[in-house]
Motif scaffolding. Sequence first.
Motif, PDB file in Angstrom:
ATOM      1  N   ARG A  30       0.834  -1.205   0.000  1.00  0.00           N
ATOM      2  CA  ARG A  30       0.000   0.000   0.000  1.00  0.00           C
ATOM      3  C   ARG A  30       0.870   1.257   0.000  1.00  0.00           C
ATOM      4  O   ARG A  30       0.594   2.222  -0.711  1.00  0.00           O
ATOM      5  CB  ARG A  30      -0.898  -0.020   1.232  1.00  0.00           C
ATOM      6  N   GLU A  31       1.961   1.247   0.786  1.00  0.00           N
ATOM      7  CA  GLU A  31       2.851   2.413   0.812  1.00  0.00           C
ATOM      8  C   GLU A  31       3.547   2.632  -0.524  1.00  0.00           C
ATOM      9  O   GLU A  31       3.966   3.744  -0.826  1.00  0.00           O
ATOM     10  CB  GLU A  31       3.907   2.245   1.910  1.00  0.00           C
ATOM     11  N   MET A  32       3.677   1.570  -1.315  1.00  0.00           N
ATOM     12  CA  MET A  32       4.346   1.695  -2.605  1.00  0.00           C
ATOM     13  C   MET A  32       3.386   2.018  -3.743  1.00  0.00           C
ATOM     14  O   MET A  32       3.804   2.122  -4.897  1.00  0.00           O
ATOM     15  CB  MET A  32       5.126   0.409  -2.921  1.00  0.00           C
ATOM     16  N   LEU A  33       2.090   2.154  -3.445  1.00  0.00           N
ATOM     17  CA  LEU A  33       1.136   2.529  -4.488  1.00  0.00           C
ATOM     18  C   LEU A  33       1.443   3.933  -4.997  1.00  0.00           C
ATOM     19  O   LEU A  33       1.595   4.860  -4.206  1.00  0.00           O
ATOM     20  CB  LEU A  33      -0.299   2.497  -3.927  1.00  0.00           C
ATOM     21  N   PRO A  34       1.535   4.125  -6.301  1.00  0.00           N
ATOM     22  CA  PRO A  34       1.881   5.457  -6.824  1.00  0.00           C
ATOM     23  C   PRO A  34       0.664   6.377  -6.889  1.00  0.00           C
ATOM     24  O   PRO A  34      -0.463   5.934  -7.060  1.00  0.00           O
ATOM     25  CB  PRO A  34       2.408   5.160  -8.232  1.00  0.00           C
ATOM     26  N   ILE A  35       0.918   7.667  -6.729  1.00  0.00           N
ATOM     27  CA  ILE A  35      -0.098   8.687  -6.980  1.00  0.00           C
ATOM     28  C   ILE A  35       0.295   9.396  -8.267  1.00  0.00           C
ATOM     29  O   ILE A  35       1.383   9.956  -8.356  1.00  0.00           O
ATOM     30  CB  ILE A  35      -0.165   9.711  -5.836  1.00  0.00           C
ATOM     31  N   SER A  36      -0.555   9.355  -9.242  1.00  0.00           N
ATOM     32  CA  SER A  36      -0.230  10.008 -10.504  1.00  0.00           C
ATOM     33  C   SER A  36      -1.513  10.355 -11.238  1.00  0.00           C
ATOM     34  O   SER A  36      -2.548   9.701 -11.069  1.00  0.00           O
ATOM     35  CB  SER A  36       0.640   9.098 -11.379  1.00  0.00           C
ATOM     36  N   LEU A  37      -1.409  11.375 -12.064  1.00  0.00           N
ATOM     37  CA  LEU A  37      -2.553  11.752 -12.891  1.00  0.00           C
ATOM     38  C   LEU A  37      -2.764  10.763 -14.023  1.00  0.00           C
ATOM     39  O   LEU A  37      -3.880  10.622 -14.535  1.00  0.00           O
ATOM     40  CB  LEU A  37      -2.330  13.151 -13.471  1.00  0.00           C
ATOM     41  N   GLU A  38      -1.676  10.063 -14.427  1.00  0.00           N
ATOM     42  CA  GLU A  38      -1.802   9.130 -15.545  1.00  0.00           C
ATOM     43  C   GLU A  38      -2.753   7.984 -15.228  1.00  0.00           C
ATOM     44  O   GLU A  38      -3.453   7.484 -16.111  1.00  0.00           O
ATOM     45  CB  GLU A  38      -0.420   8.564 -15.911  1.00  0.00           C
ATOM     46  N   GLY A  39      -2.766   7.541 -13.960  1.00  0.00           N
ATOM     47  CA  GLY A  39      -3.623   6.419 -13.600  1.00  0.00           C
ATOM     48  C   GLY A  39      -4.971   6.823 -13.045  1.00  0.00           C
ATOM     49  O   GLY A  39      -5.760   5.962 -12.632  1.00  0.00           O
ATOM     50  N   THR A  40      -5.267   8.127 -13.019  1.00  0.00           N
ATOM     51  CA  THR A  40      -6.530   8.602 -12.459  1.00  0.00           C
ATOM     52  C   THR A  40      -7.648   8.442 -13.477  1.00  0.00           C
ATOM     53  O   THR A  40      -7.435   8.591 -14.684  1.00  0.00           O
ATOM     54  CB  THR A  40      -6.407  10.087 -12.060  1.00  0.00           C
TER      55      THR A  40
END
Length: 646
Positions: free
Chosen positions: A300-310
Amino acid sequence: MAPLKKIDGATGILVAGMSEVACQTLLDVVVAEVSSACVSVDADRVVFGRRAEPGDLKMRDPDSFIAVVAMLEGPDLCVPDYVEFLLHCASCVARRDDFRLYVITGGTEWRDLKAAGNSDASKLLQQLEDTVQILKNADPAAAGRDLCAFLEELEHIRRMSTWRRLRLGFDDVAGRGASGVQAISAITAIGLIFWLPVWDPRASLGDFSRWEDVVAFVCAIGALPFLVVTLYVFSRHGFFPIRIWRDPGLIVGASLSSFLGPHMLGVPVRIDAPARFVVLGLVWGVLLEIARRRGYTARREMLPISLEGTAELHGRLSPHLRRQAGATWLDPWRSPLLPVTTSRVFISYARASDWGRKAAEVLEAELSQVGALFFRDTDIAPGGSWRRELNANLGRATVFIALADSRAVQRGWPAAEMEAALAGRAEAGVPEVIVLIEPGLDGPDVERWSWRPAFRAVLEQQREVAETTPHVMEFQPAVARAIAYRLHPSAYSSPATVPSALARPLSALWRLLSAMVQMLSAFGAMLGHLAFVVLALDFLGVLPARMWLSKVGWLGAAVILLSAISGHTARLALAARFQVRHVRQAGITAANRDGAVGLLTLTIWFMMSAELFVLGWAGVLLVVGFAAADEFCRARAASDPDFIAT
């Protein structure tokens, strides 16, 4: 110019796009404020700042610098080499924890810069906005002060980054390994359940005369996860769990667990296996269950936050995130086994919203008053990757608070943070999601397609009561105060698989055991150095310690005791290597490293003559000692600035 001391491969700092006067102002601040430990007068060291013109950067590699200080002005954005160089710098910020890109806009407004450049410049500005914490409307002196703070913390930053990667990597590997062991044990136990009474009804102890200990151990490990799920379902929903009918997976899990758990423990009884190995297997099952769930937390801590996957603006949220956005039950397979008692709050809002900023300030004041830990984007150091900081802090958060107004529900980054919070909850059962909406904000309907799918999914759900349903409330100062008091460190506990009535005595038992191990390990480093002497004397035959302990019947107790002290000292050795800034001030010396090696070597040497049952409990106490020291380090980090708080 005073040269900069080279620190672990760092090769200097580049100043680009500045005038001679601005560069000298920056340098004067750094030379005046940075500590003597970071400045050297050795002429063969790399010079602090080489002032580069925008057109002089074609062959420059950002990876060869500790930091780059760049001035952005309209004419410079038309120089292709400068734009390309800054794009490479932005990628370095995203990749490296020990690199800073200080972008100074001076007196130029950001919107004017966007209007002045070409398409490549627009791409650069967008990349910088999505990556770097920018020093807008700042002067070179402000950049110099931030650069000084970075240089002072550089070694600390590198060690923190290394420790975080090690911790997450270890938890991930350990979690996957624990899942594999549990799966193998469960399959073996299920096979025995059906083989014993069906295919060979006459099977008895004689058929397992050499394996009854192993069978008891394996069946207990395989049964533990099913017993936990059974405890979860019936402690919350009683013996008639009618309310879980909406979740088919939970119904199947409850049914299988109720059947398989007791029957797996019945196999050792069927073959008259020793009960002590059943107990040992259950204890190991608890450790493996904790390791498996820590693996989910690490992922869970390694989950990325990015606009590409939104999710796209006019699209729909993915089904698994949409389930988390509505009324759902706690996943007993993935959520924390015991409640998390440290509240870490992540505050999400739209930067462009005046209401969002003011509401965040009110919420911050209330959280500060009760001593709750919180994070918002203003806590990110200038020049660093705010995307990486968002990832790290949202990955550790136990509570996610979104401030939703007419701007936030349309913006990409607040939606990306909301989706990351929902994905994290699907992965590991946390964080809790709280949405505070602006008074007067209308709900989503078919005419408001400008709303982001994440906010639509959360705010349009019917407000059904479930254990992990997002809490949606209208923002008021009184509401902020109530939330803050609920998150008070002494009152907060997250939803967990084990019910709170049972979790409290288990937590008290763990604190008692942890205190006992810490007292036993008070002289762990000294005992570790003594272990080298014992090993040498044993090898020389002067003091046959292992033989003597075996003769008087103390070998098993010695192995178990040494295992607990070894695990505790090994964790303190890691703290001295990675987590402590100033070792002497923090009270953890590097002697723990040598002590841990000596203790582990002596323990393994004694284990070679120990029986299987003793080895099992030695492994348990080794893990317990490590965990007790880990908890000590976490508690120390909360109050001691010499520790890295991770």
